[in-house]
Design a protein around this motif. Structure first.
Motif, PDB file in Angstrom:
ATOM      1  N   ALA A 109       0.812  -1.213  -0.131  1.00 31.13           N
ATOM      2  CA  ALA A 109       0.008  -0.034   0.066  1.00 31.13           C
ATOM      3  C   ALA A 109       0.740   1.407  -0.045  1.00 31.13           C
ATOM      4  O   ALA A 109       0.449   2.226  -0.866  1.00 31.13           O
ATOM      5  N   ALA A 110       1.992   1.177   0.694  1.00 30.82           N
ATOM      6  CA  ALA A 110       2.852   2.425   0.805  1.00 30.82           C
ATOM      7  C   ALA A 110       3.490   2.627  -0.514  1.00 30.82           C
ATOM      8  O   ALA A 110       3.762   3.741  -1.027  1.00 30.82           O
ATOM      9  N   ARG A 111       3.658   1.690  -1.216  1.00 29.03           N
ATOM     10  CA  ARG A 111       4.422   1.649  -2.554  1.00 29.03           C
ATOM     11  C   ARG A 111       3.578   2.206  -3.522  1.00 29.03           C
ATOM     12  O   ARG A 111       3.930   3.114  -4.527  1.00 29.03           O
ATOM     13  N   ILE A 112       2.327   1.930  -3.491  1.00 22.75           N
ATOM     14  CA  ILE A 112       1.153   2.426  -4.366  1.00 22.75           C
ATOM     15  C   ILE A 112       1.159   4.078  -3.999  1.00 22.75           C
ATOM     16  O   ILE A 112       0.933   4.573  -5.048  1.00 22.75           O
ATOM     17  N   MET A 113       0.794   4.357  -2.811  1.00 21.86           N
ATOM     18  CA  MET A 113       0.859   5.792  -2.547  1.00 21.86           C
ATOM     19  C   MET A 113       2.218   6.613  -3.121  1.00 21.86           C
ATOM     20  O   MET A 113       1.910   7.558  -3.608  1.00 21.86           O
ATOM     21  N   ALA A 114       3.264   6.024  -2.695  1.00 21.03           N
ATOM     22  CA  ALA A 114       4.272   6.684  -3.326  1.00 21.03           C
ATOM     23  C   ALA A 114       4.364   6.921  -4.718  1.00 21.03           C
ATOM     24  O   ALA A 114       4.753   8.111  -5.314  1.00 21.03           O
ATOM     25  N   VAL A 115       4.337   5.920  -5.396  1.00 20.31           N
ATOM     26  CA  VAL A 115       4.371   5.985  -6.874  1.00 20.31           C
ATOM     27  C   VAL A 115       3.293   6.890  -7.518  1.00 20.31           C
ATOM     28  O   VAL A 115       3.555   7.424  -8.704  1.00 20.31           O
ATOM     29  N   LYS A 116       1.850   6.676  -6.895  1.00 16.26           N
ATOM     30  CA  LYS A 116       0.832   7.492  -7.412  1.00 16.26           C
ATOM     31  C   LYS A 116       0.690   9.003  -6.755  1.00 16.26           C
ATOM     32  O   LYS A 116      -0.248   9.739  -7.142  1.00 16.26           O
ATOM     33  N   HIS A 117       1.410   9.131  -5.825  1.00 15.38           N
ATOM     34  CA  HIS A 117       1.702  10.451  -5.251  1.00 15.38           C
ATOM     35  C   HIS A 117       0.194  10.752  -4.479  1.00 15.38           C
ATOM     36  O   HIS A 117      -0.471  11.708  -4.477  1.00 15.38           O
ATOM     37  N   LEU A 118      -0.400   9.815  -3.618  1.00  8.71           N
ATOM     38  CA  LEU A 118      -1.656   9.844  -3.226  1.00  8.71           C
ATOM     39  C   LEU A 118      -1.352   9.896  -1.396  1.00  8.71           C
ATOM     40  O   LEU A 118      -0.349   9.083  -0.978  1.00  8.71           O
ATOM     41  N   LYS A 119      -2.253  10.490  -0.754  1.00  5.70           N
ATOM     42  CA  LYS A 119      -2.201  10.618   0.455  1.00  5.70           C
ATOM     43  C   LYS A 119      -3.138   9.582   1.151  1.00  5.70           C
ATOM     44  O   LYS A 119      -2.988   9.130   2.187  1.00  5.70           O
ATOM     45  N   ARG A 120      -4.364   9.005   0.572  1.00  6.99           N
ATOM     46  CA  ARG A 120      -4.920   7.925   1.108  1.00  6.99           C
ATOM     47  C   ARG A 120      -5.524   7.033   0.016  1.00  6.99           C
ATOM     48  O   ARG A 120      -5.548   7.382  -1.034  1.00  6.99           O
ATOM     49  N   LEU A 121      -5.973   5.890   0.421  1.00  6.80           N
ATOM     50  CA  LEU A 121      -6.429   4.898  -0.659  1.00  6.80           C
ATOM     51  C   LEU A 121      -7.898   4.437  -0.081  1.00  6.80           C
ATOM     52  O   LEU A 121      -7.879   3.712   0.918  1.00  6.80           O
ATOM     53  N   PRO A 122      -8.845   4.304  -1.000  1.00  9.89           N
ATOM     54  CA  PRO A 122     -10.029   3.600  -0.653  1.00  9.89           C
ATOM     55  C   PRO A 122      -9.875   2.113  -0.489  1.00  9.89           C
ATOM     56  O   PRO A 122      -9.071   1.719  -1.378  1.00  9.89           O
ATOM     57  N   VAL A 123     -10.335   1.341   0.525  1.00 10.83           N
ATOM     58  CA  VAL A 123     -10.026   0.135   0.457  1.00 10.83           C
ATOM     59  C   VAL A 123     -11.662  -0.723   0.268  1.00 10.83           C
ATOM     60  O   VAL A 123     -12.629  -0.379   0.660  1.00 10.83           O
ATOM     61  N   VAL A 124     -11.357  -1.616  -0.778  1.00 15.47           N
ATOM     62  CA  VAL A 124     -12.591  -2.372  -1.528  1.00 15.47           C
ATOM     63  C   VAL A 124     -12.370  -3.708  -1.583  1.00 15.47           C
ATOM     64  O   VAL A 124     -11.436  -4.191  -1.547  1.00 15.47           O
ATOM     65  N   ASP A 125     -13.702  -4.383  -1.745  1.00 16.62           N
ATOM     66  CA  ASP A 125     -13.662  -5.861  -1.867  1.00 16.62           C
ATOM     67  C   ASP A 125     -13.598  -6.132  -3.409  1.00 16.62           C
ATOM     68  O   ASP A 125     -13.205  -5.126  -4.324  1.00 16.62           O
ATOM     69  N   ASP A 126     -13.707  -7.399  -3.509  1.00 18.19           N
ATOM     70  CA  ASP A 126     -13.541  -7.871  -5.206  1.00 18.19           C
ATOM     71  C   ASP A 126     -14.514  -7.271  -5.823  1.00 18.19           C
ATOM     72  O   ASP A 126     -14.367  -7.460  -7.064  1.00 18.19           O
ATOM     73  N   GLU A 127     -15.859  -6.590  -5.430  1.00 19.86           N
ATOM     74  CA  GLU A 127     -16.594  -6.122  -6.482  1.00 19.86           C
ATOM     75  C   GLU A 127     -16.629  -4.405  -6.189  1.00 19.86           C
ATOM     76  O   GLU A 127     -17.669  -3.715  -6.729  1.00 19.86           O
ATOM     77  N   ASP A 128     -15.564  -3.844  -5.583  1.00 19.68           N
ATOM     78  CA  ASP A 128     -15.149  -2.482  -5.570  1.00 19.68           C
ATOM     79  C   ASP A 128     -16.193  -1.820  -4.601  1.00 19.68           C
ATOM     80  O   ASP A 128     -16.380  -0.654  -4.437  1.00 19.68           O
ATOM     81  N   ARG A 129     -16.669  -2.646  -3.634  1.00 22.63           N
ATOM     82  CA  ARG A 129     -17.643  -1.974  -2.542  1.00 22.63           C
ATOM     83  C   ARG A 129     -16.426  -1.532  -1.514  1.00 22.63           C
ATOM     84  O   ARG A 129     -15.574  -2.244  -1.288  1.00 22.63           O
ATOM     85  N   LEU A 130     -17.001  -0.322  -1.009  1.00 23.01           N
ATOM     86  CA  LEU A 130     -16.186   0.473  -0.025  1.00 23.01           C
ATOM     87  C   LEU A 130     -16.222  -0.387   1.451  1.00 23.01           C
ATOM     88  O   LEU A 130     -16.964  -0.897   1.722  1.00 23.01           O
ATOM     89  N   GLN A 131     -14.905  -0.709   1.884  1.00 24.68           N
ATOM     90  CA  GLN A 131     -14.829  -1.303   3.115  1.00 24.68           C
ATOM     91  C   GLN A 131     -14.014  -0.578   3.928  1.00 24.68           C
ATOM     92  O   GLN A 131     -14.053  -0.730   5.256  1.00 24.68           O
ATOM     93  N   GLY A 132     -13.379   0.404   3.570  1.00 26.02           N
ATOM     94  CA  GLY A 132     -12.532   1.295   4.678  1.00 26.02           C
ATOM     95  C   GLY A 132     -11.766   2.155   3.862  1.00 26.02           C
ATOM     96  O   GLY A 132     -11.941   2.474   2.639  1.00 26.02           O
ATOM     97  N   ILE A 133     -10.814   2.970   4.617  1.00 24.64           N
ATOM     98  CA  ILE A 133      -9.944   3.843   3.762  1.00 24.64           C
ATOM     99  C   ILE A 133      -8.716   3.829   4.566  1.00 24.64           C
ATOM    100  O   ILE A 133      -8.415   3.498   5.722  1.00 24.64           O
TER     101      ILE A 133
END
Length: 225
Positions: A109-133
């Protein structure tokens, strides 16, 4: 071996503030202010994440309020100009949203944030439903782990694993997340393996290895200052 690494579901934040695709500009600003967040997921249907609205998506409305841009800059900043005229989440959001699944490791997750220059990421299940942040601050929670817990895991999963016959003679000390290993080992080729495994332990900030071969001269005691 070191314990299983922490995953996103261990540290993600709940509940999550989110908006629908028809949410109005002021509603989004108000939600961010009330929840003290810098971005909100945009949902549709049964909670599927379709985009994210961040502070960066909202700022063009203020930036271009009183500006007449030359033609060349208008062409270069078409996307920002479109956001400056947007009034709903659907018009403002960045899409597709960059998301992670709950079972992703914190390192991934840290690698994704660094590469994409993001401060937070939505956490989703296999059907893209929101689970957390999960935010940058959430990922840093592992470094709040107690030194005593880190020391216990290093002894149990690294020292006892690599040096079972000598584990009682190897000294492990942890201070502010920095692990120091001292002692003599039969196989010095395992020293670098020990260092690497210790670095993989959650919460470790650095490793100082003072492991030597059994035939090495003993360390001189430190001179008092």
């Amino acid at each position: 071996m070191p314990d299983t690494p922490h995953i996103v579901s261990d540290v993600m934040t709940l509940p999550v503030v989110a908006v629908g695709r028809d949410a109005r500009f002021k509603e989004i600003v108000r939600a961010m202010g009330e929840w003290k967040v810098s971005a909100v997921p945009v949902l549709e249907g049964d909670g599927r994440v379709i985009g994210v609205v961040s502070e960066a998506d909202l700022l063009p409305k203020e930036e271009f309020r009183d500006r007449d841009l030359p033609r060349s800059e208008q062409i270069r900043r078409l996307s920002d100009l479109a956001k400056a005229g947007a009034v709903t989440a659907e018009e403002l959001m960045s899409t597709p949203a960059v998301t992670v699944h709950p079972d992703v490791t914190l390192a991934q997750a840290a690698r994704i944030m660094a590469v994409k220059h993001l401060k937070r990421l939505p956490v989703v299940d296999d059907e893209d439903r929101l689970q957390g942040i999960v935010s940058r601050a959430d990922l840093l929670k592992v470094f709040l782990r107690a030194d005593e817990d880190i020391e216990e895991e290093v002894r149990r999963t690294v020292v006892s694993y690599l040096f079972p016959a000598l584990s009682h003679t190897i000294h492990v000390a942890v201070h502010d997340g920095v692990v120091t290993l001292r002692g003599r080992v039969q196989d010095t080729s395992l020293v670098w393996v020990a260092e690497r495994l210790v670095r993989a332990v959650e919460g470790v900030v650095d490793v100082e290895s003072r492991l030597t071969g059994e035939d090495a001269a003993p360390d001189r005691p430190e001179t008092p200052r």
